[in-house]
Scaffold this active site. Structure first.
Site, short mmCIF file in Angstrom:
data_model
loop_
_atom_site.label_atom_id
_atom_site.label_comp_id
_atom_site.label_asym_id
_atom_site.label_seq_id
_atom_site.Cartn_x
_atom_site.Cartn_y
_atom_site.Cartn_z
N CYS A 87 -4.89 1.57 -9.84
CA CYS A 87 -4.17 1.39 -8.58
C CYS A 87 -5.12 1.32 -7.39
O CYS A 87 -5.90 2.24 -7.16
CB CYS A 87 -3.18 2.54 -8.37
SG CYS A 87 -2.18 2.32 -6.89
N ALA A 112 0.86 -1.18 0.00
CA ALA A 112 0.00 0.00 0.00
C ALA A 112 0.90 1.24 0.00
O ALA A 112 0.74 2.14 0.80
CB ALA A 112 -0.92 0.00 1.22
N LYS A 158 -3.25 0.29 -18.22
CA LYS A 158 -3.15 -0.80 -17.25
C LYS A 158 -4.49 -1.02 -16.56
O LYS A 158 -5.09 -0.09 -16.01
CB LYS A 158 -2.07 -0.47 -16.22
CG LYS A 158 -1.70 -1.65 -15.32
CD LYS A 158 -0.45 -1.32 -14.50
CE LYS A 158 0.08 -2.52 -13.75
NZ LYS A 158 1.33 -2.21 -13.02
N ASN A 209 -3.20 -5.41 -12.79
CA ASN A 209 -2.66 -4.75 -11.62
C ASN A 209 -2.98 -5.65 -10.42
O ASN A 209 -3.58 -6.72 -10.58
CB ASN A 209 -3.27 -3.36 -11.46
CG ASN A 209 -2.36 -2.41 -10.70
OD1 ASN A 209 -1.60 -2.82 -9.84
ND2 ASN A 209 -2.44 -1.13 -11.02
#
Length: 303
Positions: free
Chosen positions: A132, A72, A167, A194
């Protein structure tokens, strides 16, 4: 000298072989120059770059899990201006394709970063990170909604005229739906997957192992999910797919190529063995020689 042809093409991008390194696991490449020759790789994807400098999430922000790890980090980076002025001059001489992972919290930030990177002569492509899971705003919001994903890609496409790789996240009901939306919006290529969203608990301290509670799961444990996603998407779109997720050996890489990936990225395995990407290139070449494969493109997408 081997007679196996390993060269592949991703849109206008020519890679001497299908092996690249994944963003967030290879720094800016400088950290690995004592271990490998960059010229032995098809390309490297440098760490995520945002409009402003980011400190990332509070510690602890990494935790080991069975057959993988949680992170993280939160896109800690120097910001695009510092990257262009200080980092780029140091890495532009690498004899390989240097690709910048681009992230942001708004469409405007994505466009700003892409526009600045567009001016750098020796950066032939960007990897647009709309997936993300470690940033509270942006990123995931765009990557899990087909309309939002298309909107950010369409906007960046207007500000960026080189190879645009997008992505994708696996944390969706249908990764194919997102892939098709992004393709239609102007992506030249897709990279997936991802990290998967996960968490871990310290039972002695009775608290989560990460300061953010949840984080991105990577490593060998995610490979079957990544492979499935790559296979599904490669058969659903008309643009090249780059596969990543749990690749730690030449055999792993070959699985992704056979499932439809034109190239692969090595991520978490870099932390265990800084030479793993070069080892994978050598393993692919030896496999091709053993099985009479003259051109790597012969096996891409045969599943």
């Amino acid at each position: 000298m081997s007679n196996v042809k390993l060269e592949i093409k991703i849109d206008r991008l020519t890679l001497r072989n299908p092996v690249m390194t994944a963003s967030g696991t290879f720094g800016y490449g400088e950290e690995f120059t004592d271990f490998i020759d960059m010229a032995q790789l098809g390309g490297i994807v440098v760490k995520g770059t945002t409009g402003e400098r980011r400190q990332g999430n509070p510690y602890p922000r990494m935790a080991e899990t069975p057959a993988g790890m949680l992170n993280a980090v939160g896109l800690q980076n120097v910001g695009v201006e510092t990257f262009c002025k200080e980092v780029y001059p140091r890495i532009k001489c690498f004899d390989t394709n240097v690709i910048v992972n681009v992230s942001g919290s708004s469409i405007e930030e994505y466009c700003h970063v892409a526009e600045m990177i567009n001016e750098l002569e020796h950066i032939p492509a960007i990897e647009l990170n709309i997936s993300c899971p470690n940033v509270k705003k942006g990123g995931m919001r765009f990557g899990t909604n087909p309309d939002m994903a298309a909107q950010v890609v369409r906007a960046v496409r207007q500000n960026y005229n080189k190879t645009l790789i997008v992505k994708l996240t696996p944390n969706v009901t249908s990764v194919v739906e997102i892939a098709k939306a992004v393709e239609e919006a102007g992506a030249d290529s897709l990279s997936l997957i991802n990290t998967l969203l996960g968490m871990a608990v310290d039972v002695e301290r009775r608290r989560p192992m990460l300061s953010t509670v949840t984080g991105g799961l990577s490593g060998p444990c995610v490979k079957p999910v990544a492979l499935r996603c790559v296979w599904q998407v490669a058969h659903a779109v008309h643009i090249p797919v780059i596969g990543l997720g749990g690749i730690a050996s030449g055999e792993d890489a070959l699985e992704f190529l056979m499932a439809g990936a034109k190239a692969i990225e090595v991520g978490t395995a870099n932390f265990l063995n800084p030479q793993v990407s070069v080892n994978i290139v050598e393993c692919i070449e030896k496999w091709c020689e053993k099985h009479g494969v003259k051109d790597i493109n012969e096996i891409i997408g045969i599943i």
